[in-house]
Design a protein around this motif. Structure first.
Motif, PDB file in Angstrom:
ATOM      1  N   LEU A 197       0.827  -1.207   0.000  1.00 37.83           N
ATOM      2  CA  LEU A 197       0.000   0.000   0.000  1.00 37.83           C
ATOM      3  C   LEU A 197       0.863   1.259   0.000  1.00 37.83           C
ATOM      4  CD1 LEU A 197      -2.714   1.378  -0.009  1.00 37.83           C
ATOM      5  CD2 LEU A 197      -2.782   1.147   2.472  1.00 37.83           C
ATOM      6  N   ALA A 198       1.940   1.265   0.755  1.00 36.16           N
ATOM      7  CA  ALA A 198       2.844   2.417   0.753  1.00 36.16           C
ATOM      8  C   ALA A 198       3.440   2.624  -0.642  1.00 36.16           C
ATOM      9  CB  ALA A 198       3.947   2.234   1.788  1.00 36.16           C
ATOM     10  N   ASP A 199       3.786   1.537  -1.321  1.00 32.39           N
ATOM     11  CA  ASP A 199       4.298   1.635  -2.693  1.00 32.39           C
ATOM     12  C   ASP A 199       3.242   2.186  -3.645  1.00 32.39           C
ATOM     13  OD1 ASP A 199       6.750   0.619  -1.926  1.00 32.39           O
ATOM     14  OD2 ASP A 199       6.262  -1.447  -2.533  1.00 32.39           O
ATOM     15  N   VAL A 200       2.016   1.721  -3.494  1.00 30.38           N
ATOM     16  CA  VAL A 200       0.917   2.187  -4.349  1.00 30.38           C
ATOM     17  C   VAL A 200       0.642   3.671  -4.104  1.00 30.38           C
ATOM     18  CG1 VAL A 200      -1.574   1.951  -4.773  1.00 30.38           C
ATOM     19  CG2 VAL A 200      -0.125  -0.082  -4.655  1.00 30.38           C
ATOM     20  N   ILE A 201       0.660   4.088  -2.856  1.00 29.13           N
ATOM     21  CA  ILE A 201       0.431   5.499  -2.524  1.00 29.13           C
ATOM     22  C   ILE A 201       1.551   6.359  -3.109  1.00 29.13           C
ATOM     23  CG2 ILE A 201       0.373   7.162  -0.617  1.00 29.13           C
ATOM     24  CD1 ILE A 201      -1.186   5.004   0.969  1.00 29.13           C
TER      25      ILE A 201
END
Length: 191
Positions: free
Chosen positions: A75-79
């Motif tokens: 999720l951090a990568d996607v954000i």
């Protein structure tokens, strides 16, 4: 919606509270670790386009049964990807929705502030309110740390070191005249 995992009907059900997160198990089926990145990216696009309410993002993640460190990292990568994709004046509304969604995700512990600090751009972190003191102070500290890490030289005091090998090398190299060493005797002399 072009993504097969995040359909228009799924978004409508999430917005109307027909899908809720459950501790008993996932209420949205078909989401696993292999397609998790695609699902999270689809949800983020739905939020930034205004189709999915930012506060329903966390419900969608938990309803799919996604939790843990791996989900938090992805999720951090996607954000980060979404933040970079939505840079510029023409994407202000979408970026504001992304910031709101990210705040909801960090408050619900779906991802952590630390992971976002590792990945996201400084401007995005400032919009999130994660940087204490603002961007200018952060940039100043960043330059100071970078300069110290890259350009600082380690100093050695050769007088305090073992001088045994160093003195032998200097003596050997200083010989000249009839006592000079040749290439043939160099190995024996240095040893």
């Amino acid at each position: 919606m072009t993504d097969s995992l995040v359909t228009t009907s799924l978004v409508q059900k999430l917005n109307s509270d027909k899908i809720v997160a459950s501790d008993a198990g996932p209420t949205i089926s078909g989401i696993n670790m292999e397609n998790m990145r695609t699902y999270l990216l689809g949800l983020c696009w739905a939020v930034t386009k205004g189709n999915l309410m930012p506060e329903k993002f966390v419900v969608a993640v938990k309803a799919a049964g996604l939790s843990g460190v791996e989900v938090s990292n992805v999720l951090a990568d996607v954000i980060w990807f979404m933040g970079v994709s939505l840079e510029g004046v023409e994407h202000q509304e979408e970026r504001a929705r992304l910031v709101e969604m990210t705040k909801e995700a960090t408050q619900a512990s779906v991802t952590t502030t630390r992971q976002l600090q590792e990945r996201c751009e400084i401007e995005f972190l400032d919009e999130l309110g994660v940087i204490a003191g603002g961007t200018a102070l952060f940039q100043k500290k960043l330059v100071k740390v970078n300069t110290k890490m890259v350009y600082m030289q380690n100093k050695f005091n050769l007088l305090r070191e073992e001088s045994e090998g160093y003195s032998k090398l200097v003596t050997t190299l200083a010989r000249f005249g009839s006592d000079a060493i040749s290439a043939a005797t160099m190995d024996a002399e240095v040893q």
